[in-house]
Design an enzyme around this catalytic site. Sequence first.
Site, mmCIF file in Angstrom:
data_model
loop_
_atom_site.group_PDB
_atom_site.id
_atom_site.type_symbol
_atom_site.label_atom_id
_atom_site.label_comp_id
_atom_site.label_asym_id
_atom_site.label_seq_id
_atom_site.Cartn_x
_atom_site.Cartn_y
_atom_site.Cartn_z
ATOM 1 N N GLU A 122 -3.655 -8.798 2.771
ATOM 2 C CA GLU A 122 -3.423 -9.251 4.146
ATOM 3 C C GLU A 122 -4.590 -8.962 5.082
ATOM 4 O O GLU A 122 -4.621 -9.471 6.210
ATOM 5 C CB GLU A 122 -2.147 -8.596 4.708
ATOM 6 C CG GLU A 122 -2.298 -7.191 5.235
ATOM 7 C CD GLU A 122 -2.301 -6.116 4.150
ATOM 8 O OE1 GLU A 122 -2.356 -4.914 4.488
ATOM 9 O OE2 GLU A 122 -2.246 -6.477 2.946
ATOM 10 N N HIS A 148 -4.770 -4.593 -0.325
ATOM 11 C CA HIS A 148 -4.592 -5.234 0.980
ATOM 12 C C HIS A 148 -5.036 -6.696 1.014
ATOM 13 O O HIS A 148 -6.012 -7.046 1.673
ATOM 14 C CB HIS A 148 -5.357 -4.443 2.043
ATOM 15 C CG HIS A 148 -4.762 -3.110 2.338
ATOM 16 N ND1 HIS A 148 -3.612 -2.947 3.072
ATOM 17 C CD2 HIS A 148 -5.166 -1.861 1.982
ATOM 18 C CE1 HIS A 148 -3.330 -1.660 3.173
ATOM 19 N NE2 HIS A 148 -4.248 -0.984 2.514
ATOM 20 N N CYS A 160 0.846 -1.199 0.000
ATOM 21 C CA CYS A 160 0.000 0.000 0.000
ATOM 22 C C CYS A 160 0.883 1.253 0.000
ATOM 23 O O CYS A 160 1.671 1.453 -0.906
ATOM 24 C CB CYS A 160 -0.995 -0.032 1.152
ATOM 25 S SG CYS A 160 -2.396 1.116 0.871
#
Length: 307
Positions: free
Chosen positions: A239, A237, A144
């Site tokens: 994750e 994202h 990011c």
Amino acid sequence: MPIKMPANLPAYAVLTREGVMVMDPDQASRQDIRPLRIGLLNLMPMKIQTENQFARLIGATPLQIELDLIRMSEHQTRNTAAEHMESFYRPFDEVATSGDKYDGLIITGAPIEHLDFDAVTYWDELARVFEWTQTHVHSTFGVCWGGMAMINHFHGVKKHMLGHKAFGCFRHRNMDPASPYLRGFSDDCVIPVSRWTEMKRAEIEAVPGLHILLDSDEVGPCLVEDTARRALYIFNHFEYDSDTLKQEYDRDVATGTPINVPCNYYPGDDPACPPSNRWRSHAHLLYGNWINQIYQTTPFEQMNIGR
């Protein structure tokens, strides 16, 4: 093989409950193999949540991973207990002085994307981190804002403010099925997005050596490979936990911050419904492929990393 971490690190208990294989340093020392040493430079305010998210992904591979937590030397977090930071994190100055080398390094995002890069209080130190990776890290993964910062530092690619926040779950196209980082990926996949800025496709494509691996018509490039720098940059994202976008949405609603319901996240776009995780499998594929590529290419002697 498991991921090695201190037994009193909160992530140890979280991952154990989820069935991820973890081991303490005493157990790891009895295995006659060289673990991959992965650093996590954690720029997020909620340190423990971020540790759990990345440890979950890199700990699901069949290799032994030694995870080191790293912080900016002078920047002090206000959202994580000082005791936790003192117990588990090394300041970057200490890492750099030690001469330690890493098979892989993850540099997280940070909630400061409204600032120009050089207005960030720790930008000078972060620039030193980027340069240090070229001699002390085999493969770096910028996530990011961290990915945007890296691609800007090395290639001058600018970040651009969006008219509204890109917020929700968006479909992305697999632009290079033959890439080892996308091994096992579908032709398209869903990825959580939460950002006010973007990197423009044409500006990335104008830089020799940068290669877009995942792209979206709605929210632009997502995953970029930088072969010369041994780096990946991801602007979204994978994750995230199932409820991370919900936490962000609920926080903004509670504080009166204007925010749209995250797109394609809640069933029927109804915040009263529990969200479904539709990206978990691809998240494990991407980070597992990254770890595998490191394992296949990193020098056995760590002193030779970066040479």
